[in-house]
Design a protein around this motif. Structure first.
Motif, PDB file in Angstrom:
ATOM      1  N   UNK A  57      53.868   1.610  13.742  1.00 34.43           N
ATOM      2  CA  UNK A  57      54.644   2.423  12.795  1.00 34.43           C
ATOM      3  C   UNK A  57      54.850   3.824  13.379  1.00 34.43           C
ATOM      4  N   UNK A  58      55.881   4.524  12.905  1.00 32.93           N
ATOM      5  CA  UNK A  58      56.171   5.853  13.460  1.00 32.93           C
ATOM      6  C   UNK A  58      54.964   6.798  13.422  1.00 32.93           C
ATOM      7  N   UNK A  59      54.132   6.689  12.390  1.00 35.47           N
ATOM      8  CA  UNK A  59      52.978   7.576  12.310  1.00 35.47           C
ATOM      9  C   UNK A  59      52.003   7.316  13.458  1.00 35.47           C
ATOM     10  N   UNK A  60      51.806   6.028  13.780  1.00 33.98           N
ATOM     11  CA  UNK A  60      50.834   5.686  14.820  1.00 33.98           C
ATOM     12  C   UNK A  60      51.462   5.740  16.212  1.00 33.98           C
ATOM     13  N   UNK A  61      52.751   5.483  16.305  1.00 35.82           N
ATOM     14  CA  UNK A  61      53.421   5.402  17.608  1.00 35.82           C
ATOM     15  C   UNK A  61      54.777   6.098  17.553  1.00 35.82           C
ATOM     16  N   UNK A  62      54.747   7.437  17.564  1.00 34.95           N
ATOM     17  CA  UNK A  62      56.016   8.173  17.470  1.00 34.95           C
ATOM     18  C   UNK A  62      56.868   8.065  18.736  1.00 34.95           C
TER      19      UNK A  62
END
Ligand SMILES: [Zn+2]
Length: 542
Positions: free
Chosen positions: A84-89
């Motif tokens: 997810x963007x939070x974990x893997x920007x």
């Protein structure tokens, strides 16, 4: 003498429902609401064994109802690589997550990852097959986009699925190639062969996923949900897994099961044969609706629109079923007595679905069948008129505005994008929109959901047509009473009134007076009560 309460909550506002308003205290007996009222009215119900919970000024509401999510998938996903963007920007972060998992995984075993959104990645594009190959050379890898409708596979995964440069995409699917070579991107129906070679979960796996996902929901004050595609992971065995979870006390939330009906993976004939039609079950586990997929997602440019996507004259999304196929499927389920809850996002898909529902309802009238349109993101005024007339209801997920609003504008333009998911419009028409997260598409965290209902703002701060804002009381009604209405259970739960199920959520902040920003960033669920029992206690002090 009237019975003494098992549990009493007092000393804080208790929002009982949109019509009912706020009470001072609530008494619970045998899993149901015994009485609500002034503290002085409830006090006589306190007996020697009554557990009195001091709200300390905090707000209590009916337990939230996430009216469309995928509980089994959510539970599984919680063990997948978090992309997810939070974990893997960034793409690098995403690939390093896969690399780390590969180091802990035996060669040949599948690595599954989920939650990326190319519009939020630093590279602003989908990852490529070859990049996944580098990160995990010895494992098949499938990376699923946040929407759940698009996957990127590495070479090993494609090989196992028998997909190569000569494969032609099935109807309603896409196998992407660039310069004569597979990019690894598969959309919609093209993903079937990959799922077919991923080992299917055992019943133990399924029960564990239901429990894991359900506990997570309780931590947000969600006491009811709709599983939007039962059978998607484990076929008919999911029905047995749900029943076992319930039997063993491992079903944390009340679950309304929507049966996957798509022809290539349907579990409807087996359910029907076993007598499992809409309404079968009890307060914890009930057969709900039947679902067919009509299109994909707007952000993934696969929602079926009547007019092309921005800058792509030929692209109007993916139409999964022909009109004849859909009409026949809808009629079949309708005749058998099922409520329907079909996936339709683009205006063309919604049109196709309304037409099919109208035909079925004309053939066998049932004024209160409440067929649902799942998502219903781009419905038009003319379609709303038809929905009202036929008794068809939109079941949107307003957190999509927060997570994907900017993507809608970028792929469809401002006119269509900004006015999507027209919540206020549905509300005012009396279409009783529920809300939910479509988890694991979005996180089931209800606070961004509330925030976007109140502000129509995306995570970037874009305001998506301020006319479609609703008040906090309306937002709460959508999350509670209308969730129950969408399941034809509004007389059983969704409000805190005498006789209804005693499902209560206590929040750290008074949502009725808090700013939307505080609701988004600084609010927790402190306590969750289901059927009068404390099932989540954040502070561990109650
Ligand atoms: Zn869904």
């Amino acid at each position: 003498m009237s019975p003494r309460a098992d549990v009493i909550l007092q000393n804080g506002p208790i929002w009982c429902g949109r019509e009912e308003g706020v009470a001072e205290a609530i008494a619970i007996w045998q899993g149901r609401v015994l009485a609500v009222g002034r503290q002085s009215e409830i006090a006589p119900l306190i007996g020697p064994k009554t557990r009195v919970i001091d709200l300390n000024g905090r707000l209590a509401t009916p337990g939230l109802n996430d009216s469309h999510l995928h509980l089994v998938s959510l539970g599984f996903m919680m063990s997948w690589v978090d992309a997810t963007p939070a974990a893997a920007p960034s793409l690098d972060a995403l690939l390093s997550g896969i690399r780390t998992r590969a180091a802990k995984t035996r060669p040949g075993e599948w690595i599954l990852a989920r939650g990326y959104d190319q519009t939020k990645l630093d590279v602003k594009r989908h990852p490529y097959r070859t990049e996944l190959d580098e990160a995990a050379p010895d494992n098949p890898v499938m990376l699923v986009r946040a929407c759940g409708h698009i996957s990127i596979c590495n070479s090993r995964a494609l090989e196992l699925a028998g997909i190569n440069e000569n494969s032609s995409a099935p109807p309603g699917g896409l196998i992407e190639q660039r310069n004569g070579s597979l990019t690894g991107l598969l959309a919609e129906n093209a993903r079937g062969p990959v799922w077919a070679v991923i080992p299917s979960p055992t019943e133990d796996d399924l029960v564990a996923a239901i429990e894991r996902g359900g506990r997570y929901l309780l931590s947000y004050g969600i006491t009811s949900c709709m599983d939007a595609a039962v059978g998607q992971r484990g076929g008919f065995a999911e029905i047995a897994a749900y029943h076992r979870a319930k039997r063993e006390g491992r079903l944390p939330v009340r679950t309304w099961l929507t049966l996957l009906g798509d022809p290539d993976r349907t579990i409807v004939p087996q359910c029907y044969e076993a007598g499992l039609i809409s309404g079968t079950g009890d307060d914890m586990l009930m057969i709900g609706a039947v679902k067919y997929f009509l299109d994909g997602s707007a952000g993934g440019r696969t929602a079926w629109m009547s007019k092309p996507y921005l800058g792509e004259d030929q692209t109007t999304g993916i139409k999964i079923l022909t009109d004849d196929e859909l009409n026949e499927l809808v009629m079949d389920a309708h005749v058998k007595g099922y409520q329907l809850a079909c996936h339709a996002i683009g205006d063309a898909a919604i049109e196709q679905l309304i037409t099919a529902y109208e035909r079925a309802l004309a053939a066998i009238p049932d004024p209160d069948r409440r067929h649902r349109i799942e998502h219903s993101g781009f419905s038009t005024p003319e379609q709303h008129r038809r929905m009202l007339k036929a008794g068809i209801y939109p079941c949107p997920q307003q957190v999509f505005i927060y997570d994907f609003g900017d993507a809608y504008v970028s792929v469809l333009g401002e006119e269509r994008g900004l006015s999507s998911y027209p919540f206020r419009t549905w509300f005012d028409l009396g279409l009783k929109p529920a809300t939910g997260s479509d988890a694991p598409v979005c996180d089931p965290n209800p606070f961004p959901n509330f925030y976007s209902m109140l502000t129509r703002k995306t995570w970037k701060g874009t305001v998506m047509d301020a006319h479609e804002r609703v008040t906090i009381e309306e937002a709460l009604q959508a999350f509670t009473e209308f969730g129950a209405f969408s399941q034809k259970l509004e007389n059983t739960k969704g409000r805190l009134v005498e006789g209804q199920l005693a499902d209560v959520s206590v929040f750290s902040r008074n949502l009725l007076t808090a700013t939307p920003e505080d609701i988004l960033d600084n609010t927790y669920c402190d306590l969750t009560i289901r059927g009068g029992a404390i099932v989540y206690d954040r502070l561990g002090v109650t």
